[in-house]
Design a protein around this motif. Sequence first.
Motif, PDB file in Angstrom:
ATOM      1  N   ILE A  39       0.648  -1.260  -0.043  1.00 24.55           N
ATOM      2  CA  ILE A  39      -0.168   0.013  -0.044  1.00 24.55           C
ATOM      3  C   ILE A  39       0.901   1.264  -0.024  1.00 24.55           C
ATOM      4  CG2 ILE A  39      -1.629   1.365   1.331  1.00 24.55           C
ATOM      5  CD1 ILE A  39      -2.724  -1.049  -0.176  1.00 24.55           C
ATOM      6  N   ASN A  40       1.931   1.366   0.750  1.00 19.37           N
ATOM      7  CA  ASN A  40       2.710   2.641   1.085  1.00 19.37           C
ATOM      8  C   ASN A  40       3.746   2.853   0.360  1.00 19.37           C
ATOM      9  OD1 ASN A  40       0.918   3.531   3.212  1.00 19.37           O
ATOM     10  ND2 ASN A  40       1.938   1.813   4.575  1.00 19.37           N
ATOM     11  N   ALA A  41       4.599   1.706   0.178  1.00 22.17           N
ATOM     12  CA  ALA A  41       5.931   1.897  -0.926  1.00 22.17           C
ATOM     13  C   ALA A  41       5.662   1.706  -2.243  1.00 22.17           C
ATOM     14  CB  ALA A  41       7.004   1.058  -0.121  1.00 22.17           C
ATOM     15  N   PHE A  42       4.869   0.612  -2.562  1.00 20.79           N
ATOM     16  CA  PHE A  42       4.570   0.458  -3.989  1.00 20.79           C
ATOM     17  C   PHE A  42       3.348   1.093  -4.350  1.00 20.79           C
ATOM     18  CE2 PHE A  42       1.780  -2.301  -6.888  1.00 20.79           C
ATOM     19  CZ  PHE A  42       2.560  -2.480  -7.879  1.00 20.79           C
ATOM     20  N   GLY A  43       2.486   1.490  -3.476  1.00 19.80           N
ATOM     21  CA  GLY A  43       1.653   2.746  -3.960  1.00 19.80           C
ATOM     22  C   GLY A  43       0.433   2.219  -4.182  1.00 19.80           C
ATOM     23  N   TYR A  44      -0.179   1.088  -3.954  1.00 20.14           N
ATOM     24  CA  TYR A  44      -1.626   0.454  -4.440  1.00 20.14           C
ATOM     25  C   TYR A  44      -2.418   1.093  -3.511  1.00 20.14           C
ATOM     26  CZ  TYR A  44      -5.296  -2.115  -6.434  1.00 20.14           C
ATOM     27  OH  TYR A  44      -6.295  -2.546  -7.218  1.00 20.14           O
ATOM     28  N   GLN A  45      -3.295   2.173  -4.196  1.00 23.15           N
ATOM     29  CA  GLN A  45      -4.181   2.974  -3.279  1.00 23.15           C
ATOM     30  C   GLN A  45      -5.719   2.756  -3.723  1.00 23.15           C
ATOM     31  OE1 GLN A  45      -3.169   5.285  -0.635  1.00 23.15           O
ATOM     32  NE2 GLN A  45      -1.274   4.033  -0.888  1.00 23.15           N
ATOM     33  N   ALA A  46      -6.133   1.745  -4.275  1.00 16.04           N
ATOM     34  CA  ALA A  46      -7.611   1.570  -4.721  1.00 16.04           C
ATOM     35  C   ALA A  46      -7.940   1.109  -3.480  1.00 16.04           C
ATOM     36  CB  ALA A  46      -7.545   0.902  -5.894  1.00 16.04           C
ATOM     37  N   GLU A  47      -9.559   1.227  -3.553  1.00  8.57           N
ATOM     38  CA  GLU A  47     -10.558   0.954  -2.461  1.00  8.57           C
ATOM     39  C   GLU A  47     -10.337  -0.473  -2.190  1.00  8.57           C
ATOM     40  OE1 GLU A  47     -14.481   2.087  -2.512  1.00  8.57           O
ATOM     41  OE2 GLU A  47     -13.824   4.197  -3.062  1.00  8.57           O
ATOM     42  N   ASP A  48     -10.070  -1.261  -3.162  1.00  9.24           N
ATOM     43  CA  ASP A  48      -9.901  -2.855  -3.049  1.00  9.24           C
ATOM     44  C   ASP A  48      -8.289  -3.436  -2.611  1.00  9.24           C
ATOM     45  OD1 ASP A  48      -8.452  -2.531  -5.637  1.00  9.24           O
ATOM     46  OD2 ASP A  48      -9.768  -3.695  -6.692  1.00  9.24           O
ATOM     47  N   GLY A  49      -7.677  -2.429  -1.822  1.00 11.46           N
ATOM     48  CA  GLY A  49      -6.315  -2.694  -1.650  1.00 11.46           C
ATOM     49  C   GLY A  49      -6.198  -3.976  -0.829  1.00 11.46           C
ATOM     50  N   ARG A  50      -7.117  -4.252   0.092  1.00 11.81           N
ATOM     51  CA  ARG A  50      -6.711  -5.526   0.804  1.00 11.81           C
ATOM     52  C   ARG A  50      -6.946  -7.025  -0.109  1.00 11.81           C
ATOM     53  NH1 ARG A  50      -3.998  -8.242   4.603  1.00 11.81           N
ATOM     54  NH2 ARG A  50      -4.080  -6.342   5.757  1.00 11.81           N
ATOM     55  N   LYS A  51      -7.977  -6.787  -0.974  1.00  9.40           N
ATOM     56  CA  LYS A  51      -8.436  -7.926  -1.673  1.00  9.40           C
ATOM     57  C   LYS A  51      -7.500  -8.147  -2.736  1.00  9.40           C
ATOM     58  CE  LYS A  51     -12.370  -9.269  -4.783  1.00  9.40           C
ATOM     59  NZ  LYS A  51     -13.632  -9.094  -5.223  1.00  9.40           N
ATOM     60  N   VAL A  52      -7.043  -7.124  -3.406  1.00  9.29           N
ATOM     61  CA  VAL A  52      -5.938  -7.188  -4.380  1.00  9.29           C
ATOM     62  C   VAL A  52      -4.521  -7.703  -3.791  1.00  9.29           C
ATOM     63  CG1 VAL A  52      -4.525  -6.079  -6.073  1.00  9.29           C
ATOM     64  CG2 VAL A  52      -7.048  -5.625  -5.867  1.00  9.29           C
ATOM     65  N   TYR A  53      -4.160  -7.037  -2.570  1.00 14.13           N
ATOM     66  CA  TYR A  53      -3.253  -7.414  -1.964  1.00 14.13           C
ATOM     67  C   TYR A  53      -3.113  -9.062  -1.540  1.00 14.13           C
ATOM     68  CZ  TYR A  53      -0.108  -8.818   2.035  1.00 14.13           C
ATOM     69  OH  TYR A  53       1.094  -9.472   2.840  1.00 14.13           O
ATOM     70  N   ASP A  54      -4.182  -9.677  -1.162  1.00 12.11           N
ATOM     71  CA  ASP A  54      -4.320 -10.926  -0.954  1.00 12.11           C
ATOM     72  C   ASP A  54      -4.217 -11.819  -2.156  1.00 12.11           C
ATOM     73  OD1 ASP A  54      -4.875 -10.502   1.797  1.00 12.11           O
ATOM     74  OD2 ASP A  54      -6.937 -10.499   1.631  1.00 12.11           O
ATOM     75  N   ALA A  55      -4.989 -11.384  -3.233  1.00 14.26           N
ATOM     76  CA  ALA A  55      -4.821 -12.059  -4.493  1.00 14.26           C
ATOM     77  C   ALA A  55      -3.271 -12.039  -4.891  1.00 14.26           C
ATOM     78  CB  ALA A  55      -5.606 -11.348  -5.556  1.00 14.26           C
ATOM     79  N   VAL A  56      -2.667 -10.879  -4.821  1.00 14.22           N
ATOM     80  CA  VAL A  56      -1.400 -10.884  -5.485  1.00 14.22           C
ATOM     81  C   VAL A  56      -0.358 -12.021  -4.464  1.00 14.22           C
ATOM     82  CG1 VAL A  56       0.935  -9.369  -5.349  1.00 14.22           C
ATOM     83  CG2 VAL A  56      -1.195  -8.658  -6.341  1.00 14.22           C
ATOM     84  N   ALA A  57      -0.615 -11.747  -3.129  1.00 11.67           N
ATOM     85  CA  ALA A  57       0.207 -12.781  -2.381  1.00 11.67           C
ATOM     86  C   ALA A  57      -0.023 -14.154  -2.842  1.00 11.67           C
ATOM     87  CB  ALA A  57      -0.327 -12.519  -0.957  1.00 11.67           C
ATOM     88  N   ARG A  58      -1.311 -14.719  -3.181  1.00 11.74           N
ATOM     89  CA  ARG A  58      -1.650 -15.942  -3.591  1.00 11.74           C
ATOM     90  C   ARG A  58      -0.854 -16.315  -4.923  1.00 11.74           C
ATOM     91  NH1 ARG A  58      -6.483 -14.423  -1.747  1.00 11.74           N
ATOM     92  NH2 ARG A  58      -7.461 -14.591  -4.053  1.00 11.74           N
ATOM     93  N   ILE A  59      -0.863 -15.515  -5.752  1.00 10.27           N
ATOM     94  CA  ILE A  59      -0.212 -15.269  -7.020  1.00 10.27           C
ATOM     95  C   ILE A  59       1.131 -15.695  -7.179  1.00 10.27           C
ATOM     96  CG2 ILE A  59       0.064 -14.153  -9.239  1.00 10.27           C
ATOM     97  CD1 ILE A  59      -2.594 -12.828  -8.771  1.00 10.27           C
ATOM     98  N   LEU A  60       1.852 -15.086  -6.240  1.00 11.19           N
ATOM     99  CA  LEU A  60       3.220 -14.774  -6.314  1.00 11.19           C
ATOM    100  C   LEU A  60       3.536 -16.301  -5.393  1.00 11.19           C
ATOM    101  CD1 LEU A  60       4.288 -11.103  -5.387  1.00 11.19           C
ATOM    102  CD2 LEU A  60       4.463 -12.409  -7.678  1.00 11.19           C
ATOM    103  N   ASP A  61       2.689 -16.422  -4.334  1.00 13.26           N
ATOM    104  CA  ASP A  61       2.917 -17.933  -3.479  1.00 13.26           C
ATOM    105  C   ASP A  61       3.040 -19.063  -4.479  1.00 13.26           C
ATOM    106  OD1 ASP A  61       3.633 -19.275  -1.410  1.00 13.26           O
ATOM    107  OD2 ASP A  61       1.666 -20.222  -1.558  1.00 13.26           O
ATOM    108  N   ALA A  62       1.898 -19.217  -5.483  1.00 14.72           N
ATOM    109  CA  ALA A  62       1.796 -19.982  -6.532  1.00 14.72           C
ATOM    110  C   ALA A  62       2.671 -20.415  -7.611  1.00 14.72           C
ATOM    111  CB  ALA A  62       0.389 -19.733  -7.201  1.00 14.72           C
ATOM    112  N   ALA A  63       3.286 -19.072  -7.840  1.00 14.25           N
ATOM    113  CA  ALA A  63       4.184 -18.896  -8.724  1.00 14.25           C
ATOM    114  C   ALA A  63       5.873 -19.269  -8.293  1.00 14.25           C
ATOM    115  CB  ALA A  63       4.468 -17.621  -9.567  1.00 14.25           C
ATOM    116  N   GLN A  64       5.886 -19.573  -7.013  1.00 12.80           N
ATOM    117  CA  GLN A  64       7.223 -19.670  -6.463  1.00 12.80           C
ATOM    118  C   GLN A  64       7.858 -21.155  -6.930  1.00 12.80           C
ATOM    119  OE1 GLN A  64       9.410 -18.255  -4.604  1.00 12.80           O
ATOM    120  NE2 GLN A  64       8.212 -16.253  -5.239  1.00 12.80           N
ATOM    121  N   PRO A  65       9.090 -21.192  -7.439  1.00 17.25           N
ATOM    122  CA  PRO A  65       9.400 -22.813  -7.674  1.00 17.25           C
ATOM    123  C   PRO A  65       9.429 -23.409  -6.436  1.00 17.25           C
ATOM    124  CG  PRO A  65      10.845 -20.927  -8.416  1.00 17.25           C
ATOM    125  CD  PRO A  65       9.877 -20.281  -7.675  1.00 17.25           C
ATOM    126  N   ARG A  66       8.969 -24.664  -6.700  1.00 17.52           N
ATOM    127  CA  ARG A  66       8.814 -25.621  -5.464  1.00 17.52           C
ATOM    128  C   ARG A  66      10.043 -26.667  -5.660  1.00 17.52           C
ATOM    129  NH1 ARG A  66       5.979 -22.416  -2.389  1.00 17.52           N
ATOM    130  NH2 ARG A  66       3.814 -22.208  -3.025  1.00 17.52           N
TER     131      ARG A  66
END
Length: 91
Positions: free
Chosen positions: A64-91
Amino acid sequence: MTKERIMQIDDLTDAEVAIIQAHRAEQARLDAARDFQRKAIATAHAFDTWSDGTGEGLTYSTFINAFGYQAEDGRKVYDAVARILDAAQPR
């Protein structure tokens, strides 16, 4: 030869109108879900690129603060981004 009458909207029963409205609502829901999916994927890519340049990891505060995502759906998008990045990590 008789000319066929073209059905008008007023000819529909309440049940038929309800079916049409339900279909339209479902289509709108699917469209919104697809739009969000694309937005989340694009944002995850943008964050990952930004993160590579800054060395910042993914936290809600950083997102939210450094990257600067300021839209009203910040929490929802953050959660989705976290899931996407986690899913894309090499295992």
